[in-house]
Design an enzyme around this catalytic site. Structure first.
Site, mmCIF file in Angstrom:
data_model
loop_
_atom_site.group_PDB
_atom_site.id
_atom_site.type_symbol
_atom_site.label_atom_id
_atom_site.label_comp_id
_atom_site.label_asym_id
_atom_site.label_seq_id
_atom_site.Cartn_x
_atom_site.Cartn_y
_atom_site.Cartn_z
ATOM 1 N N LYS A 1 -29.648 -24.332 13.065
ATOM 2 C CA LYS A 1 -30.734 -25.225 12.643
ATOM 3 C C LYS A 1 -30.471 -25.776 11.234
ATOM 4 O O LYS A 1 -30.612 -26.966 10.998
ATOM 5 C CB LYS A 1 -32.049 -24.428 12.689
ATOM 6 N N SER A 2 -30.075 -24.926 10.317
ATOM 7 C CA SER A 2 -29.843 -25.370 8.934
ATOM 8 C C SER A 2 -28.703 -26.384 8.864
ATOM 9 O O SER A 2 -28.807 -27.418 8.202
ATOM 10 C CB SER A 2 -29.451 -24.184 8.051
ATOM 11 N N ARG B 1 -28.670 -30.681 8.027
ATOM 12 C CA ARG B 1 -27.792 -31.289 7.019
ATOM 13 C C ARG B 1 -26.858 -32.317 7.637
ATOM 14 O O ARG B 1 -26.573 -33.348 7.032
ATOM 15 C CB ARG B 1 -27.005 -30.188 6.297
ATOM 16 N N GLY C 1 -40.082 -26.774 7.388
ATOM 17 C CA GLY C 1 -40.001 -26.748 5.933
ATOM 18 C C GLY C 1 -38.711 -27.385 5.441
ATOM 19 O O GLY C 1 -38.689 -28.046 4.399
ATOM 20 N N ARG D 1 -47.594 -24.281 3.155
ATOM 21 C CA ARG D 1 -46.415 -23.733 2.476
ATOM 22 C C ARG D 1 -46.206 -24.366 1.096
ATOM 23 O O ARG D 1 -46.551 -25.518 0.876
ATOM 24 C CB ARG D 1 -45.183 -23.895 3.389
ATOM 25 N N GLN E 1 -33.330 -24.508 0.410
ATOM 26 C CA GLN E 1 -34.075 -25.752 0.609
ATOM 27 C C GLN E 1 -34.298 -26.441 -0.732
ATOM 28 O O GLN E 1 -34.121 -27.654 -0.848
ATOM 29 C CB GLN E 1 -35.404 -25.447 1.295
ATOM 30 N N ASP F 1 -34.126 -14.974 7.186
ATOM 31 C CA ASP F 1 -34.791 -15.329 8.449
ATOM 32 C C ASP F 1 -34.705 -14.218 9.499
ATOM 33 O O ASP F 1 -35.307 -14.328 10.572
ATOM 34 C CB ASP F 1 -34.184 -16.612 9.021
ATOM 35 N N ARG G 1 -39.932 -17.235 14.995
ATOM 36 C CA ARG G 1 -39.136 -16.005 14.840
ATOM 37 C C ARG G 1 -39.974 -14.755 15.123
ATOM 38 O O ARG G 1 -39.454 -13.757 15.606
ATOM 39 C CB ARG G 1 -38.503 -15.944 13.448
HETATM 40 C C1 S3P Z 1 -33.190 -22.912 5.120
HETATM 41 C C2 S3P Z 1 -33.310 -22.068 4.062
HETATM 42 C C3 S3P Z 1 -34.163 -20.869 4.053
HETATM 43 C C4 S3P Z 1 -34.530 -20.438 5.464
HETATM 44 C C5 S3P Z 1 -34.955 -21.595 6.317
HETATM 45 C C6 S3P Z 1 -33.864 -22.632 6.396
HETATM 46 C C7 S3P Z 1 -32.349 -24.115 4.986
HETATM 47 O O1 S3P Z 1 -35.329 -21.132 3.322
HETATM 48 O O2 S3P Z 1 -35.557 -19.467 5.409
HETATM 49 O O3 S3P Z 1 -35.262 -21.146 7.616
HETATM 50 O O4 S3P Z 1 -31.995 -24.728 6.000
HETATM 51 O O5 S3P Z 1 -32.019 -24.462 3.852
HETATM 52 P P1 S3P Z 1 -35.346 -21.009 1.729
HETATM 53 O O6 S3P Z 1 -34.087 -21.557 1.247
HETATM 54 O O7 S3P Z 1 -36.522 -21.770 1.238
HETATM 55 O O8 S3P Z 1 -35.498 -19.526 1.480
#
Ligand code: S3P
Length: 434
Positions: free
Chosen positions: A25-26, A30, A97, A125, A172, A320, A393
């Protein structure tokens, strides 16, 4: 979103089989972001199909970027920073988020106003963590409710580089600042207390960005402005999704499960280390690289687990996976302590409160603390009706707990698993059947 009540029966047999999990997902967010702000045509292979990633895709469509799908491959026609048009409507980030925070960084440097909103969870959040540094760079971001949360109005414009020390490690926040920095005049330096996941730093150079990483990964800098050029990206499997199966198979004695093609970036792989310390038998084979990221097949063989201490140093690399690890802890012999993990309270739900409450319903002894919990494992889990709090999750972790609860569990809302892992319940059933 569909809620879907689901029953998970106790596993009567070990879990067996080979699976693949959806794309990370991350990394998927990107890939879509970089391809949309670059010049030229990029292809993204193996995007998760989860709702969060699709929110980022929809956001860029809303800004006029041509994004089509051909045989499951996303084709993105970037036209550079200037190609982003003022959006015709509010950008709905849903539950994501990452979409909201990273896009705040993109829009901070665009000469128009963008409104970012989300669902009830995302509206709770904390967004001050991006409002503050992006404001120092020259953008004006207004929290419409005055509480530092969404909806956010991003008044973008000319930016200047800054030096910024983030109070908590957050990929993030770091990524939002770096995306703004690519549009800013001069040098930006981001320093973190602990290194957070480094997918942005790995992917940016592939799109032609010049970026420097020092202090063992804790400090990242770049000089703006920079233009990016198109690149094809193959997204590795998501370790955070694989984690549910690592725990499930590790907990059910006699299980033997292989998960193919999982991203094993060391800034993300804390859960593997913790599970191994608990006694799990996890083997990494076929090590390779995809999209500049380490990838491996993971084989896990079920057995007995023991309680461990999960120290604050583990938080950034494991963030996570705490819901899944809390389930492993409830089954393990002895005590597991989780410390320094206050950030879990600001995720899609308050994951400390949610996991403590639901594990107690299963008969586990859990002491909740502000920054973590202590779980006394080893007691047989009893079946119960559980709540996911609409958190993907938490829903998947509780489903895994159900495999070891006498009488199984019923979970009130499991549709949220589609946020990151469409097909999770089908895969789980498949492993029980084979
Ligand atoms: C993520 C960073 C994490 C993670 C989120 C995805 C990202 O959050 O918990 O599920 O894709 O950069 P934080 O960086 O705010 O801790």
């Amino acid at each position: 979103m569909k809620t879907q009540v689901k029953r998970i029966e106790q596993a009567q047999r070990p879990l067996h089989g080979e699976i693949v999990v959806p794309g990370d997902k991350s990394i998927g967010h990107r890939a879509v972001i970089f391809a949309s702000i670059a010049r030229g045509t990029s292809r993204v292979y193996n995007l998760s199909g989860g709702e969060d990633n699709l929110r980022t895709v929809e956001a860029f469509r809303n800004l006029g970027v041509g994004i089509s799908e051909q045989d499951g491959i996303l084709v993105i026609e970037g036209r550079g920073w200037e190609g982003l048009q003022p959006p015709s409507r509010v950008i709905d980030c849903g539950n994501s988020g990452t979409t909201m925070r990273l896009l705040s960084g993109v829009f901070a440097g665009r000469p128009f106003v963008t409104t970012l909103d989300g669902d009830a969870s995302l509206r709770q959040r904390p967004m001050k963590r991006v409002i503050e540094p992006l404001g120092q760079m020259g953008a004006s971001i207004i929290s419409r409710n005055g509480k530092g949360s969404a909806p956010l109005e991003v008044h973008g414009g000319k930016l200047k580089g800054i030096r910024y020390a983030t109070p908590v490690a957050s990929a993030q926040v770091k990524s939002a600042i770096l995306l703004a920095a690519l549009q800013a005049e001069g040098l930006t330096v981001v320093e973190e207390p602990q290194q957070s996941r480094d997918h942005t730093e790995i992917m940016a150079p592939a799109f032609g960005a010049k970026i420097e990483v020092v202090s063992g990964g804790r400090t990242v800098s770049l000089k703006g402005p920079q233009e990016l050029s198109a690149k094809d990206v193959r997204v590795p499997g998501d370790l955070s999704s694989a984690a549910f199966f690592l725990v499930a198979a590790a907990m059910v004695p006699g299980s033997d499960v292989t998960i193919r093609g999982v991203g094993c970036n060391p800034t993300r792989s804390g859960a593997i280390d913790v599970l191994r310390r608990m006694g799990a038998n996890i083997e990494r084979t076929h090590l390779r690289q995809e999209a500049g990221e380490p990838v491996a097949d993971l084989r896990v063989v079920g057995g007995k687990l023991n309680g461990v201490e999960i120290a604050p140093e583990m938080v950034a690399r494991t963030i996570d996976e705490y819901p899944a690890l809390a389930v492993a802890a409830a089954l393990a012999e002895g005590v597991t302590t989780i410390c320094g993990a206050r950030e879990l309270r600001y995720k899609e739900s308050d994951r400390i409160a949610a996991m403590a409450k639901e594990l107690r319903k299963l008969g586990a002894r859990v002491e909740e603390r502000e920054d973590g919990m202590t779980i006394e494992g080893g007691k047989r889990l009893e079946g119960a009706s559980l709540k996911s709090y609409g958190d993907h999750r938490v829903a998947m972790a509780l489903a895994v707990a159900g495999l070891s609860a006498s009488g199984g569990v019923e979970i009130d809302d499991t549709g949220c698993a589609d946020i990151s892992f469409p097909g999770f319940f089908r895969l789980l059933e498949g492993l029980r059947a084979s």
